[in-house]
Structure formats: structure tokens, C-alpha cells
Design a protein around this motif. Sequence first.
Motif, PDB file in Angstrom:
ATOM      1  N   UNK A  31     -11.379   1.702 -19.624  1.00 53.18           N
ATOM      2  CA  UNK A  31     -11.058   0.831 -18.496  1.00 53.18           C
ATOM      3  C   UNK A  31      -9.551   0.716 -18.279  1.00 53.18           C
ATOM      4  N   UNK A  32      -8.750   0.876 -19.348  1.00 51.96           N
ATOM      5  CA  UNK A  32      -7.302   0.827 -19.183  1.00 51.96           C
ATOM      6  C   UNK A  32      -6.843   1.946 -18.252  1.00 51.96           C
ATOM      7  N   UNK A  33      -7.402   3.136 -18.442  1.00 53.12           N
ATOM      8  CA  UNK A  33      -7.048   4.265 -17.586  1.00 53.12           C
ATOM      9  C   UNK A  33      -7.561   4.062 -16.172  1.00 53.12           C
ATOM     10  N   UNK A  34      -8.811   3.620 -16.048  1.00 49.91           N
ATOM     11  CA  UNK A  34      -9.381   3.410 -14.718  1.00 49.91           C
ATOM     12  C   UNK A  34      -8.604   2.393 -13.908  1.00 49.91           C
ATOM     13  N   UNK A  35      -7.977   1.436 -14.597  1.00 49.24           N
ATOM     14  CA  UNK A  35      -7.223   0.397 -13.888  1.00 49.24           C
ATOM     15  C   UNK A  35      -6.024   0.966 -13.157  1.00 49.24           C
ATOM     16  N   UNK A  36      -5.530   2.128 -13.608  1.00 52.48           N
ATOM     17  CA  UNK A  36      -4.418   2.776 -12.920  1.00 52.48           C
ATOM     18  C   UNK A  36      -4.856   3.443 -11.624  1.00 52.48           C
ATOM     19  N   UNK A  37      -6.133   3.771 -11.498  1.00 50.34           N
ATOM     20  CA  UNK A  37      -6.583   4.684 -10.446  1.00 50.34           C
ATOM     21  C   UNK A  37      -7.461   4.013  -9.394  1.00 50.34           C
ATOM     22  N   UNK A  38      -8.347   3.120  -9.834  1.00 49.68           N
ATOM     23  CA  UNK A  38      -9.348   2.549  -8.930  1.00 49.68           C
ATOM     24  C   UNK A  38      -9.060   1.080  -8.626  1.00 49.68           C
ATOM     25  N   UNK A  39      -9.363   0.689  -7.393  1.00 46.65           N
ATOM     26  CA  UNK A  39      -9.224  -0.706  -6.967  1.00 46.65           C
ATOM     27  C   UNK A  39     -10.591  -1.280  -6.612  1.00 46.65           C
ATOM     28  N   UNK A  40     -10.661  -2.592  -6.614  1.00 46.14           N
ATOM     29  CA  UNK A  40     -11.877  -3.279  -6.212  1.00 46.14           C
ATOM     30  C   UNK A  40     -11.680  -4.034  -4.910  1.00 46.14           C
ATOM     31  N   UNK A  41     -12.695  -4.749  -4.497  1.00 50.76           N
ATOM     32  CA  UNK A  41     -12.581  -5.570  -3.294  1.00 50.76           C
ATOM     33  C   UNK A  41     -11.514  -6.637  -3.470  1.00 50.76           C
ATOM     34  N   UNK A  42     -11.476  -7.224  -4.663  1.00 47.97           N
ATOM     35  CA  UNK A  42     -10.496  -8.259  -4.978  1.00 47.97           C
ATOM     36  C   UNK A  42      -9.818  -7.913  -6.293  1.00 47.97           C
ATOM     37  N   UNK A  43      -8.768  -8.631  -6.624  1.00 48.86           N
ATOM     38  CA  UNK A  43      -8.023  -8.388  -7.858  1.00 48.86           C
ATOM     39  C   UNK A  43      -7.727  -9.708  -8.554  1.00 48.86           C
ATOM     40  N   UNK A  44      -7.774  -9.682  -9.885  1.00 46.60           N
ATOM     41  CA  UNK A  44      -7.357 -10.839 -10.670  1.00 46.60           C
ATOM     42  C   UNK A  44      -5.842 -10.956 -10.591  1.00 46.60           C
ATOM     43  N   UNK A  45      -5.357 -12.172 -10.341  1.00 46.49           N
ATOM     44  CA  UNK A  45      -3.929 -12.383 -10.168  1.00 46.49           C
ATOM     45  C   UNK A  45      -3.522 -13.659 -10.900  1.00 46.49           C
ATOM     46  N   UNK A  46      -2.978 -13.499 -12.098  1.00 44.02           N
ATOM     47  CA  UNK A  46      -2.592 -14.650 -12.904  1.00 44.02           C
ATOM     48  C   UNK A  46      -1.493 -15.490 -12.293  1.00 44.02           C
ATOM     49  N   UNK A  47      -0.803 -14.943 -11.291  1.00 45.98           N
ATOM     50  CA  UNK A  47       0.261 -15.690 -10.618  1.00 45.98           C
ATOM     51  C   UNK A  47      -0.246 -16.429  -9.379  1.00 45.98           C
ATOM     52  N   UNK A  48      -1.546 -16.404  -9.162  1.00 46.70           N
ATOM     53  CA  UNK A  48      -2.109 -17.015  -7.958  1.00 46.70           C
ATOM     54  C   UNK A  48      -3.219 -17.996  -8.344  1.00 46.70           C
ATOM     55  N   UNK A  49      -2.882 -19.112  -8.994  1.00 52.17           N
ATOM     56  CA  UNK A  49      -3.918 -20.030  -9.484  1.00 52.17           C
ATOM     57  C   UNK A  49      -4.717 -20.720  -8.393  1.00 52.17           C
ATOM     58  N   UNK A  50      -4.204 -20.727  -7.175  1.00 50.02           N
ATOM     59  CA  UNK A  50      -4.936 -21.408  -6.087  1.00 50.02           C
ATOM     60  C   UNK A  50      -5.705 -20.450  -5.190  1.00 50.02           C
ATOM     61  N   UNK A  51      -5.622 -19.146  -5.452  1.00 45.87           N
ATOM     62  CA  UNK A  51      -6.438 -18.188  -4.720  1.00 45.87           C
ATOM     63  C   UNK A  51      -6.066 -18.027  -3.258  1.00 45.87           C
ATOM     64  N   UNK A  52      -6.954 -17.378  -2.533  1.00 41.00           N
ATOM     65  CA  UNK A  52      -6.710 -17.067  -1.124  1.00 41.00           C
ATOM     66  C   UNK A  52      -6.599 -18.317  -0.266  1.00 41.00           C
ATOM     67  N   UNK A  53      -7.411 -19.344  -0.579  1.00 43.78           N
ATOM     68  CA  UNK A  53      -7.406 -20.548   0.249  1.00 43.78           C
ATOM     69  C   UNK A  53      -6.289 -21.525  -0.114  1.00 43.78           C
ATOM     70  N   UNK A  54      -5.527 -21.201  -1.171  1.00 38.85           N
ATOM     71  CA  UNK A  54      -4.407 -22.030  -1.606  1.00 38.85           C
ATOM     72  C   UNK A  54      -4.824 -23.443  -2.007  1.00 38.85           C
ATOM     73  N   UNK A  55      -6.061 -23.567  -2.489  1.00 40.31           N
ATOM     74  CA  UNK A  55      -6.577 -24.856  -2.948  1.00 40.31           C
ATOM     75  C   UNK A  55      -7.068 -24.689  -4.375  1.00 40.31           C
TER      76      UNK A  55
END
Length: 240
Positions: free
Chosen positions: A61-85
Motif C-alpha cells: 500500500x505504501x507504493x500504491x499511495x504514490x500512484x493511485x488516488x481515491x474519491x477523497x483523501x485523508x488530510x490531517x491538516x483539515x480537522x473540520x473537513x469540507x464543510x468546515x464544521x
Amino acid sequence: RVTPLWCSLEQSPKAMLTVFSGAAATPPSKLVVSVQTQNGFFSTGDDIGALNPHDYRPNEFVTNDFIFEGLVAWDGKNPTGLDNIAGNEDDYVSPSLAKDWKTAYNETGKCRYVITFDLLEGVTFHDGTPWNAAAAVANFNQIMGGVGVLGFPKALAGMHDWLGFTQYLDAWEAVDEMTFSLTFTSYYEAALRELSTIRPFRMSSVAALPSLEHRGISHVAERNGLRNGGTWPNKGAKQA
């Protein structure tokens, strides 16, 4: 799109994942992403695998993470998500191949939970095929082992039973060319966060997928040899 966990923010858009392979007696293959980012040694037979984003070992999975994307991504710098809540179902989730989404629960009176994604336009896989809702459907057909019709069998749901997502997911469809929806049997609060995992929800080019109509299933197909079909700037290159 969020930089993968294993990639440096200094990564060049032109960086390439290069796998050098040789005879069995030679040292393990070397994974080179770009200068000043990530270097490591991997065995092409055991650690890298076929670069199949829907399968588990030997696909690393470490290698696959370099190549493939998903619909969404985990983002540790975004604790409030898309809706900002803070405190909602999309905490720590950012757009990736979907640029935004909306959720609905029990709109039809049948207690179903639906997530509808607006997909990112202008994206192509490494082999040139387009990213769209039809590609998302084809990927989920392979991940779940069945077509996305309510109540139909999903042969591979059990293989992914470490995720509640796959146990609640019951249907998926292309609403239009760039709109894709997932339907769950009931509300599942962790759906968006689990969708950000590297396996098995990263998207592959449809051209790289086996034919479900001919009983071809992604997780048992092409276990030998590199397989490319992601959307990240990085891609695999096999050299003698």
C-alpha cells in the motif's frame, strides 16, 4: 488534491516512481520517487506486487499511495473537513478525485444513506483513459465483486470486512458523466473517512481492470508484473 502521506511537499509534478528490477541474485529493487523526497528498497515480487489498488498483499500500500488516488483523501491538516464544521462525518477528509459531495439520509423514507460526489474534471489515468463516473462504477464493481444494484450480491464484501463501509454499502451508480453516488443500507458515520483509506478504494483505469462480465475480478488478476493506471503524477516504470 492532497499530497500522499508518503510524499514530501517538495515533490516535483514530474516525479516518477521508478522500479529497477534485475536477476534474482541482484539486490532488492530500489524505489526512487524524486530527489529529496523518499528512497527505499523493495522486492518487486513481494513488496510492490502488481500495483493493484484493490488487492492486499503482495501489493504494497505504501507504493500504491504514490500512484493511485481515491474519491477523497485523508488530510490531517483539515480537522473540520469540507464543510468546515468540526464534529461532522467529513472531519479530516479533503477532496481528491471528487471535488465535493453532499450527503442525504432517509430522503425516500427507507432509511438509506446516500453520498453524491461531484467528480474532478479534466483528469486522465496514466494510460490516457478518462476519469469519470463510469470509471468510478467500474472500480466499485471490482472492489465489491458485483454490480451496484440495491440488494444484489456483492461477492467481495466479506474480503473487506475490516471496514464497516463495505458492510453497509449496497449500491453505486453514475448519476451523470461526472456525478457518482454511493448508497448505504443505513446511516454510516465513518463512510467518508474510511473511503480515504489506501486499500481498497483507490481508483484504477478501466482499461487496466479485468472484465467482470467474464468473471474477471481485480483482486485475483494480474498478480505478476507491474500494472499502471493511476492518476497521480507518479507512475511505475519497469526497467531491465
